[in-house]
Design an enzyme around this catalytic site. Sequence first.
Site, short mmCIF file in Angstrom:
data_model
loop_
_atom_site.label_atom_id
_atom_site.label_comp_id
_atom_site.label_asym_id
_atom_site.label_seq_id
_atom_site.Cartn_x
_atom_site.Cartn_y
_atom_site.Cartn_z
CE1 TYR A 103 -5.75 4.30 4.39
CE2 TYR A 103 -5.54 6.67 4.14
CZ TYR A 103 -5.99 5.58 4.86
OH TYR A 103 -6.68 5.77 6.02
CG LEU A 110 -1.77 1.21 1.50
CD1 LEU A 110 -2.91 1.23 0.48
CD2 LEU A 110 -2.33 1.17 2.91
CB CYS A 111 2.29 3.67 -1.82
SG CYS A 111 1.75 3.72 -3.54
CB ALA A 112 -0.06 8.16 -1.61
#
Length: 134
Positions: free
Chosen positions: A126, A98-100
Amino acid sequence: MTIDQLQHLELTYAPPFGSAKDVINQAAFVANNIENGDIKAIHFEELDALKADQLVLDVRTPGEIQKFGTLPNSVNIPVDDLRNRMEELPKDKEILVLCAVGLRGNVACRQLTNRGYNARNIVGGYRTYMFSKA
């Protein structure tokens, strides 16, 4: 244009107008990785039913997590630290990265799969996940 053509598209680099790593090229690199099977993707809808053999790895910075939040029970190792801290992750679980928005997740997935981990990138990151919950 095709994904391959977009990867190699020459775009102007001028700090006021365009970055050295243009988002069009980067999006094409990610799409090519998925199309070629170099990266396995997972969509945010699948995150509501995590299995015991899956682990969410948040590769954003601690500041981003503090400001925006993260998924419950996720582990945080920023992408810039991942190479040096990879041994903290279990090899017997599927790592959901998961990242932005998905770009750093793509980089982290490549690092993990190159070292023998079973990893999948959370498409849209996210921001997409939180937008879907709003």
